[in-house]
Design a protein around this motif. Structure first.
Motif, mmCIF file in Angstrom:
data_model
loop_
_atom_site.group_PDB
_atom_site.id
_atom_site.type_symbol
_atom_site.label_atom_id
_atom_site.label_comp_id
_atom_site.label_asym_id
_atom_site.label_seq_id
_atom_site.Cartn_x
_atom_site.Cartn_y
_atom_site.Cartn_z
ATOM 1 N N SER A 118 1.818 8.022 5.190
ATOM 2 C CA SER A 118 0.635 8.265 6.008
ATOM 3 C C SER A 118 -0.624 7.745 5.316
ATOM 4 O O SER A 118 -1.670 7.639 5.935
ATOM 5 N N THR A 119 -0.511 7.423 4.030
ATOM 6 C CA THR A 119 -1.687 6.951 3.316
ATOM 7 C C THR A 119 -1.878 5.451 3.539
ATOM 8 O O THR A 119 -0.936 4.738 3.852
ATOM 9 N N ALA A 120 -3.097 5.006 3.356
ATOM 10 C CA ALA A 120 -3.406 3.591 3.548
ATOM 11 C C ALA A 120 -2.800 2.771 2.414
ATOM 12 O O ALA A 120 -2.605 3.267 1.303
ATOM 13 N N HIS A 121 -2.494 1.529 2.724
ATOM 14 C CA HIS A 121 -1.970 0.632 1.691
ATOM 15 C C HIS A 121 -3.109 -0.011 0.918
ATOM 16 O O HIS A 121 -4.257 -0.021 1.367
ATOM 17 N N LEU A 122 -2.777 -0.558 -0.237
ATOM 18 C CA LEU A 122 -3.774 -1.269 -1.031
ATOM 19 C C LEU A 122 -4.173 -2.546 -0.289
ATOM 20 O O LEU A 122 -3.331 -3.196 0.335
ATOM 21 N N ASP A 123 -5.447 -2.904 -0.392
ATOM 22 C CA ASP A 123 -5.864 -4.145 0.284
ATOM 23 C C ASP A 123 -5.515 -5.355 -0.594
ATOM 24 O O ASP A 123 -5.125 -5.219 -1.757
ATOM 25 N N GLU A 124 -5.672 -6.528 0.007
ATOM 26 C CA GLU A 124 -5.289 -7.769 -0.694
ATOM 27 C C GLU A 124 -6.091 -7.963 -1.978
ATOM 28 O O GLU A 124 -5.560 -8.417 -2.992
ATOM 29 N N ASP A 125 -7.360 -7.631 -1.912
ATOM 30 C CA ASP A 125 -8.232 -7.812 -3.075
ATOM 31 C C ASP A 125 -7.759 -6.947 -4.249
ATOM 32 O O ASP A 125 -7.747 -7.389 -5.398
ATOM 33 N N THR A 126 -7.347 -5.728 -3.937
ATOM 34 C CA THR A 126 -6.898 -4.815 -4.996
ATOM 35 C C THR A 126 -5.584 -5.303 -5.603
ATOM 36 O O THR A 126 -5.411 -5.311 -6.829
ATOM 37 N N ILE A 127 -4.655 -5.706 -4.749
ATOM 38 C CA ILE A 127 -3.367 -6.190 -5.254
ATOM 39 C C ILE A 127 -3.573 -7.443 -6.107
ATOM 40 O O ILE A 127 -3.004 -7.577 -7.202
ATOM 41 N N ALA A 128 -4.405 -8.353 -5.618
ATOM 42 C CA ALA A 128 -4.665 -9.592 -6.376
ATOM 43 C C ALA A 128 -5.291 -9.268 -7.728
ATOM 44 O O ALA A 128 -4.913 -9.854 -8.753
ATOM 45 N N ALA A 129 -6.236 -8.343 -7.743
ATOM 46 C CA ALA A 129 -6.899 -7.978 -9.003
ATOM 47 C C ALA A 129 -5.914 -7.309 -9.960
ATOM 48 O O ALA A 129 -5.949 -7.551 -11.170
ATOM 49 N N PHE A 130 -5.028 -6.497 -9.429
ATOM 50 C CA PHE A 130 -4.027 -5.840 -10.279
ATOM 51 C C PHE A 130 -3.093 -6.880 -10.903
ATOM 52 O O PHE A 130 -2.812 -6.849 -12.101
ATOM 53 N N VAL A 131 -2.633 -7.792 -10.081
ATOM 54 C CA VAL A 131 -1.719 -8.834 -10.576
ATOM 55 C C VAL A 131 -2.423 -9.715 -11.609
ATOM 56 O O VAL A 131 -1.829 -10.125 -12.605
ATOM 57 N N ASP A 132 -3.700 -9.947 -11.408
ATOM 58 C CA ASP A 132 -4.475 -10.749 -12.353
ATOM 59 C C ASP A 132 -4.689 -10.011 -13.674
ATOM 60 O O ASP A 132 -4.973 -10.636 -14.689
ATOM 61 N N GLY A 133 -4.586 -8.712 -13.674
ATOM 62 C CA GLY A 133 -4.694 -7.933 -14.913
ATOM 63 C C GLY A 133 -6.107 -7.688 -15.384
ATOM 64 O O GLY A 133 -6.324 -7.375 -16.549
ATOM 65 N N GLU B 172 -10.104 2.013 -13.241
ATOM 66 C CA GLU B 172 -9.642 1.518 -11.936
ATOM 67 C C GLU B 172 -8.129 1.626 -11.784
ATOM 68 O O GLU B 172 -7.604 1.712 -10.677
ATOM 69 N N LEU B 173 -7.423 1.576 -12.927
ATOM 70 C CA LEU B 173 -5.964 1.463 -12.861
ATOM 71 C C LEU B 173 -5.239 2.730 -12.396
ATOM 72 O O LEU B 173 -4.233 2.646 -11.703
ATOM 73 N N ASP B 174 -5.744 3.892 -12.826
ATOM 74 C CA ASP B 174 -5.017 5.146 -12.547
ATOM 75 C C ASP B 174 -4.575 5.303 -11.095
ATOM 76 O O ASP B 174 -3.378 5.454 -10.831
ATOM 77 N N PRO B 175 -5.517 5.258 -10.149
ATOM 78 C CA PRO B 175 -5.074 5.454 -8.757
ATOM 79 C C PRO B 175 -4.186 4.329 -8.239
ATOM 80 O O PRO B 175 -3.300 4.565 -7.416
ATOM 81 N N ILE B 176 -4.405 3.119 -8.742
ATOM 82 C CA ILE B 176 -3.626 1.980 -8.244
ATOM 83 C C ILE B 176 -2.178 2.057 -8.735
ATOM 84 O O ILE B 176 -1.233 1.874 -7.963
ATOM 85 N N VAL B 177 -2.004 2.338 -10.023
ATOM 86 C CA VAL B 177 -0.641 2.463 -10.560
ATOM 87 C C VAL B 177 0.076 3.629 -9.889
ATOM 88 O O VAL B 177 1.263 3.525 -9.535
ATOM 89 N N GLY B 178 -0.639 4.722 -9.693
ATOM 90 C CA GLY B 178 -0.042 5.878 -9.013
ATOM 91 C C GLY B 178 0.427 5.516 -7.611
ATOM 92 O O GLY B 178 1.514 5.909 -7.182
ATOM 93 N N HIS B 179 -0.378 4.747 -6.909
ATOM 94 C CA HIS B 179 -0.005 4.330 -5.555
ATOM 95 C C HIS B 179 1.209 3.391 -5.595
ATOM 96 O O HIS B 179 2.165 3.562 -4.835
ATOM 97 N N LEU B 180 1.160 2.417 -6.501
ATOM 98 C CA LEU B 180 2.252 1.439 -6.574
ATOM 99 C C LEU B 180 3.582 2.086 -6.960
ATOM 100 O O LEU B 180 4.647 1.639 -6.538
ATOM 101 N N ALA B 181 3.509 3.131 -7.770
ATOM 102 C CA ALA B 181 4.742 3.806 -8.194
ATOM 103 C C ALA B 181 5.470 4.408 -6.989
ATOM 104 O O ALA B 181 6.702 4.493 -6.979
ATOM 105 N N ASP B 182 4.711 4.783 -5.977
ATOM 106 C CA ASP B 182 5.319 5.467 -4.829
ATOM 107 C C ASP B 182 5.438 4.604 -3.575
ATOM 108 O O ASP B 182 6.240 4.924 -2.690
ATOM 109 N N CYS B 183 4.630 3.567 -3.476
ATOM 110 C CA CYS B 183 4.588 2.798 -2.221
ATOM 111 C C CYS B 183 5.385 1.501 -2.339
ATOM 112 O O CYS B 183 4.922 0.532 -2.965
#
Lengths: 329, 142
Positions: free
Chosen positions: B31-46, B52-63
């Motif tokens: 039911s939660t929103a997915h990460l947007d393209e900008d966020t995914i691209a920035a994560f992959v770029d490192g 910034e990482l905490d919520p993103i890694v938490g989301h990726l672990a489950d989604c």
């Protein structure tokens, strides 16, 4: 953000903006536009991501990692600056084409993909009297080229879906790697009274196994879950995962190492494939430990029953033959 | 427990299957929103900061949905990382592609590509003139 942090941020942005103007004096980006973009991202990524007050050190780190020139170019393109578009085209188009060709592999037309991406980047939709350019969504948090790869990838996926209208993205995702798992973990249907008894036993141990696995998973930290999922669910190679953390300056590398420090004997070691493997192994040691403790402790199973749990669950992956063996025993 | 101690590989397979099953279950009830393209691209770029990482890694672990995109982009990142991009490759493009590009720019700017690409056809003198103009403090940016 308090007043001092805001003043610090504004001064730093002005400095960055000046450098961008020196590098590209003809882009016509206003400082207000640039500043608004950066502040929006700070609000979205830094302030909304944590309840802790934002420090100037965190803002400094954020701004140090900003791909300022890329953001400057994107903002200029979003505004329709022709010089910026020409520079963008010169710097990135051939790369985008090669990337699209690599992705398409006969399933989509790469020229059409790039054409659609260009149109999306420029923007043909008008919202509240303003043209909506995809460039407006770029925050400068990663490289522009990395962002373009993501846009192109999604465009290829969209084109693929358009050609396979019956397939949703989620279904595609499942087909790629995760779909078979559901079936693999399913219990074969039993037939007859004898098999019904076996199924009750199977279900007991299967439930115990799933509960213990769930407990073990809960014990993991987010970064461990992510690493394991990338490796085992999404089937990334160690080399591909290690790219996330191989750079000495990678914040993710620091983030993982900080959380692994109690278990990592040599935190200064260079991070490469073997390091990621070691992280995975350590995570699995923890998972197995929690799994065994849960079965033997909380659920009170003896070692023979634990063996049965593992055998049954493993057999779920391989097929139903084990159940016949069990019945024969 | 001896049995378990010798089943690392099987256990890893088992756990992986559990994760896939869990991912599918979560996807079905997401039911939660997915990460947007900008966020995914920035994560992959490192390039994201620790905060910034905490919520993103938490989301990726489950989604699984977002992780699949991330994994695909990580693969592509690895494939393209070492590929050098020829600078000014466009100058040697075929006429056929130039026509196609012209068509795109016509769609974008409502004109042919000539106006846009006029920047690329400047001689050395024009570049020098532009540089002088750039140094002129009276000059506007555009």
């Amino acid at each position: 953000m308090d007043a001092a942090a805001k003043a610090f941020t504004e001064a730093a942005i002005t400095e960055i903006f000046s450098r961008c103007c020196e590098n590209a004096p003809n882009y016509g980006v206003l400082e207000e536009t640039f500043s608004n973009s950066v502040f929006r991202t700070i609000e979205k990524r830094l302030e909304a991501g944590s309840e802790q007050p934002l420090t100037t050190a965190e803002i400094r780190e954020f701004l140090d990692n900003l791909q300022a020139d890329d953001l400057f170019l994107a903002l200029a393109c979003a505004a329709g600056n022709e010089r910026a578009w020409w520079e963008f085209d010169q710097a990135h188009r051939s790369y985008m084409e090669r990337f699209a060709r690599h992705l398409a592999r006969g399933d989509a037309d790469p020229d059409e993909v790039i054409g659609n991406v260009y149109i999306e980047l420029y923007g043909t939709r008008v919202v509240d009297g303003e043209r909506y350019s995809k460039f407006g969504t770029y925050s400068g948090r990663g490289s522009l080229r990395g962002w373009l790869r993501t846009i192109i990838w999604h465009s290829v996926v969209d084109q693929h879906r358009a050609g396979h209208s019956e397939v949703s993205l989620d279904e595609m995702t499942e087909t790629i790697g995760e779909g078979a798992a559901h079936a693999a973990f399913a219990i074969p249907q039993a037939e007859g009274d004898t098999q019904m008894i076996e199924q009750v036993a199977r279900e007991k141990y299967r439930s115990a196994t799933v509960a213990a696995l769930s407990e073990a998973f809960s014990a993991l930290e987010s970064h461990e879950k992510l690493l394991i999922a990338l490796y085992h669910v999404d089937n990334l190679k160690l080399r591909e995962i290690s790219r996330l953390v191989e750079n000495e300056d990678s914040p993710l590398r620091g983030w993982i190492k900080r959380r692994s420090v109690s278990r990592e004997k040599d935190p200064s070691a260079r991070i490469h494939e073997s390091t990621v493997m070691r992280w995975l192994e350590k995570s699995y040691e923890r998972i197995l430990d929690v799994f065994k403790k849960d079965l033997a402790g909380r659920q009170g199973l003896n070692s023979d029953e634990v063996e049965i749990c593992i055998a049954l669950a493993s057999a779920d992956l391989a097929g139903p033959d084990i159940y016949r063996d069990l019945a024969a025993g | 427990m001896q049995y378990i101690d010798n089943i690392d590989t099987r256990f890893q397979d088992l756990f992986a299957a559990f994760l896939r099953d869990r991912t599918n279950s979560l996807a079905a009830s997401a039911s939660t929103a997915h990460l947007d393209e900008d966020t995914i691209a920035a994560f992959v770029d490192g390039g994201l900061t620790l905060r910034e990482l905490d919520p993103i890694v938490g989301h990726l672990a489950d989604c699984g949905h977002c992780r699949t995109s991330t994994a695909a982009l990580l693969r592509l990142e690895a494939e393209f990382a070492d590929a050098a991009v020829p600078v000014r490759e466009a100058q040697t493009e075929s006429a056929g592609f130039a026509e196609a590009l012209s068509s795109w720019f016509s769609k974008l700017f409502g004109s042919s590509a000539e106006g846009v690409f006029a920047h690329g056809e400047k001689g050395e003198k024009a570049v020098e003139d532009e540089k002088k103009a750039d140094d002129d403090p009276q000059k506007d940016d555009i």
